[in-house]
Enzyme design. Structure first.
Site, PDB file in Angstrom:
ATOM      1  N   GLU A 112       0.812  -1.204   0.000  1.00  0.00           N
ATOM      2  CA  GLU A 112       0.000   0.000   0.000  1.00  0.00           C
ATOM      3  C   GLU A 112       0.854   1.266   0.000  1.00  0.00           C
ATOM      4  O   GLU A 112       0.546   2.225  -0.701  1.00  0.00           O
ATOM      5  CB  GLU A 112      -0.928   0.002   1.217  1.00  0.00           C
ATOM      6  CG  GLU A 112      -2.054   0.992   1.033  1.00  0.00           C
ATOM      7  CD  GLU A 112      -2.869   1.201   2.298  1.00  0.00           C
ATOM      8  OE1 GLU A 112      -2.635   0.482   3.291  1.00  0.00           O
ATOM      9  OE2 GLU A 112      -3.729   2.084   2.274  1.00  0.00           O
ATOM     10  N   ASP A 113       1.912   1.251   0.784  1.00  0.00           N
ATOM     11  CA  ASP A 113       2.647   2.503   1.009  1.00  0.00           C
ATOM     12  C   ASP A 113       3.943   2.651   0.216  1.00  0.00           C
ATOM     13  O   ASP A 113       4.558   3.701   0.250  1.00  0.00           O
ATOM     14  CB  ASP A 113       2.988   2.642   2.509  1.00  0.00           C
ATOM     15  CG  ASP A 113       1.731   2.746   3.357  1.00  0.00           C
ATOM     16  OD1 ASP A 113       0.658   2.991   2.775  1.00  0.00           O
ATOM     17  OD2 ASP A 113       1.826   2.572   4.582  1.00  0.00           O
TER      18      ASP A 113
END
Ligand code: MN
Length: 724
Positions: A89-90
């Site tokens: 996600e990051d």
């Protein structure tokens, strides 16, 4: 941005802590290598990034992994997935990268975790729908949900550094979804911490106040609790039970919720204290027997409240919880709950599903444990997979179903089924099979014939009676509580609504042709009110769906005016035989709970809200309840006007042995009676038994009683009585 040497030191310390915790789960050199590799990949990916608290980001995945090991009891794969849970996600890494560097299994776990976190950034309805889909796919691997809960727990523990509006959003999600999910997964300690933390950030003042009072209560009661424990310890030792005893106090959140829901003060909560006895089972005596043995020893010492005995051993809670709870009177009049569990039960209570897995792997010789786990997983899957038109509804229902209390009932073969509290025969039938539900017309509950709407109680044994001609109706929706039954009925009705209108119209037209009457506007003006249908379509639809029948059609059409059906009664209130002082009381209304008719002994109750007087049968239970609480609103001296010949709606229920021609006899007897008109006739017949409800208009109780006597004389009729 660059990490300082202090940062590096902190990261190393936290990771060492995790490694130490992993001692108990790593079995090979490969396991250790996998964890180290996950750590270095995650550390590199989150390089230079800090959390809002200022700590290096990697401390978060480490903490999540640690919770998985220490507090949930998950294994190596979960630790690896936890370390990598925010990477996709990051950062620039993809699921394919993870799959290449680790295994496809780990990649799919990380993928699942990434998707769930996307869910919480969407708007509500979208969020709900994705959440459902997510949970559904994730069910194949409950570990992903468990890791997500660990992630949420760590975020809650570090919520202090978040801005206020974020705190509100996160605590709401936590209370609405994560705490119930943790509860359902049996993670009791985590559920309780999530709730406490939510309360702490939502209502800091109330939290602090309750926390302070709990502290004080603990101090004040310390001596009493000691005195409470001593005899138990002595008695158990004397009987060579190997055990540990500990004192528990209610959590801040559960105290707060009790104060809210019961509107009471802290001082009024009597069950603040509990004592937990965890025993090491002797190898020769079954755990269950030992629980009851300890129960006996404890209740020999202190009197128990029989209404507070909870046997979660025979039927564990939906989340797998097993224990025996009793509340006893301790010294100084203090009620204390005593919880009795074996070490295994305690493990399950603390760590839920994960503990089930552990015991499942550990003991091949406990097939019962296996079954319990599978059954549990099956129920969650059921709750999730029921088709729903509205995602937000789904979320709401799902959230409810996580907490709902359950009952345990039995099939004719003695197989136990769990159902939501307040479930009916229909819920039970649908729970077994949608086909059984759709064709249900009645049931034998503990060998007695009952309606499909009957609410079940724990311990009931139910045999569903079916008929090929039965089909679900809209009314059924008012008599089911389970999501499963609701969904099946709704689906059926949706599919059949259009068909129903057509079918109803055809039925009606055929009948009218038979009677030689043309369906005019005048006909419908009479029919629609009599059949409680606001529109023609509604009338056709109900007819097609079978919720109304045309049995009383001729009678209705024969009436001069439909208005007769709208005004069933006239009541007079006044001083007995001075008829000239009687005044028609416009403000009188017939109570819907008991529907009194002329001849019934009646009493009024003045509704404080509207000022209207509601007229009940004097014997009505609802009236009794009202009178016990607001006796000042009771109005006596109401009597029936005797000089008006009117019709009153009543319902007669009939039961008996089915035989050819019985329906004809029944209708014959009723229509043959003077001044009695059938409004609706509902008959169900199955396995040689018929049951029915006849709604009819009668002039008085004596006319009704005469009719019932005559019905009873019909060959095959077993029971006939006025219902409600
Ligand atoms: Mn995270």
């Amino acid at each position: 941005m660059e990490y300082t040497p202090q940062d590096e030191k902190l990261i190393a310390e936290r990771f060492d802590g995790l490694l130490a915790a992993c001692e108990k789960i790593c079995r090979s050199e490969d396991d250790w290598a996998l964890i180290r590799r996950a750590f270095s990949v995650a550390k590199e990916a989150h390089k230079g990034v800090r959390r809002r608290s200022g700590e290096p980001y990697i401390t978060h995945p480490i903490a999540v992994a640690r919770i998985c090991v220490d507090e949930i009891g998950l294994g190596v794969k979960s630790v690896v997935a936890s370390l990598l849970h925010d990477v996709v996600e990051d950062t620039d890494l993809t699921v394919e990268d993870i799959s290449r560097m680790f295994t496809p299994k780990i990649a799919s776990m990380v993928d699942g975790l990434t998707k769930i976190s996307g869910v919480f950034n969407a708007d509500t309805s979208e969020q709900a729908e994705s959440f459902r889909k997510m949970l559904l796919t994730l069910l194949d691997d409950v570990r992903v949900i468990l890791i997500k809960i660990a992630d949420r727990l760590h975020n809650m523990r570090t919520l202090g550094s978040m801005p206020r509006e974020k705190q509100i959003k996160i605590t709401s999600e936590t209370l609405f979804l994560f705490a119930p999910l943790a509860y359902r997964l049996g993670l009791h300690a985590i559920k309780s911490e999530l709730e406490d933390l939510s309360l702490k950030y939502r209502f800091p003042d109330q939290y602090a106040e309750i926390e302070g009072k709990l502290e004080a209560a603990k101090k004040k009661r310390a001596k009493v609790m000691e005195r409470f424990d001593e005899p138990i310890v002595a008695k158990l030792r004397e009987n060579s039970v190997d055990f540990e005893i500990s004192e528990r106090i209610k959590s801040v959140y559960s105290v707060w919720r009790k104060m809210q829901s019961k509107q009471i003060s802290f001082e009024e909560i009597y069950d603040l204290f509990a004592v937990r006895i965890v025993f090491k089972p002797s190898p020769v005596i079954p755990e269950k027997t030992q629980c009851w043995y300890i129960y006996e020893l404890v209740t020999d010492l202190y009197p128990s409240r029989p209404d507070r005995l909870r046997d979660w051993i025979t039927f564990p809670k939906p989340n797998g919880y097993e224990a025996l709870h009793t509340t006893v009177m301790g010294p100084e009049g203090l009620w204390v709950e005593v919880q009795i569990r074996s070490e295994r039960m305690n493990d399950v209570a603390e760590r839920g599903v994960a503990a089930h897995w552990k015991h499942r792997e550990a003991s091949e010789d406990d097939p019962a444990g296996d079954e319990r786990f599978d059954a549990w997983l099956g129920r969650i899957r059921d709750a999730l997979s029921s088709p729903t038109e509205n995602a937000v509804d789904f979320l709401d229902n799902f959230q409810k179903s996580l907490y709902t209390a359950e009952i345990v009932v039995f099939t004719p073969k003695g197989e136990s089924r769990r159902l939501q509290k307040d479930a009916t025969v229909l819920d039970f039938a649908y729970d077994i099979h949608s086909k059984l539900g759709a064709s249900a017309i009645g049931a034998k509950i503990n060998h007695k014939i009952e309606s499909i709407y009957t609410t079940l109680k724990s311990g009931d044994q139910i045999e569903v009676l079916t008929s090929k001609s039965a089909k679900p109706t809209a009314e059924w929706l008012d008599h089911v509580v389970t999501t499963k039954a609701k969904q099946h009925i709704k689906n059926y009705l949706r599919k059949s609504t259009q068909g129903n209108v057509e079918r109803g119209r055809a039925l009606f037209e055929a009948r009218m042709t038979e009677l030689g009457i043309a369906p005019s506007a005048r006909v419908f003006r009479k029919l629609l009110p009599a059949y409680n249908s606001p529109t023609k379509d509604e009338f056709y639809k109900n007819l097609g769906a079978g919720t109304i029948s045309l049995d009383g059609l001729q009678e209705i059409l024969r009436q001069n005016s439909a208005s007769k059906y709208l005004k069933f009664w006239t009541l007079f209130q006044g001083g007995g035989d001075h008829s000239e002082t009687d005044t028609p009381a416009d403000e009188l209304e017939i109570a819907e709970c008991c529907i009194p008719i002329p001849g019934d002994d009646v009493t009024g109750y003045r509704d404080p809200a509207t000022g209207k007087i509601i007229v009940h049968k004097t014997s009505c239970n609802e009236l009794t309840r009202l009178a016990s609480q607001h006796g000042e609103n009771i109005v006596t001296g109401i009597r029936w006007s005797s000089h008006k010949a009117m019709s009153f709606l009543s319902i007669v229920s009939v039961q008996g042995i089915d035989r050819i021609g019985i329906l004809l006899d029944l209708v014959g007897v009723i229509t043959g009676e003077l001044g009695i008109n059938i409004r609706e006739l509902k008959i169900q017949s199955h396995d040689g038994i018929f049951e029915g409800e006849i709604s009819l208009y009668v002039a008085s109780t004596s006319a009704l009683n005469d009719l019932i006597t005559k019905i009873k004389k019909i060959k095959g009729v077993d029971k006939a009585q006025r219902s409600r």
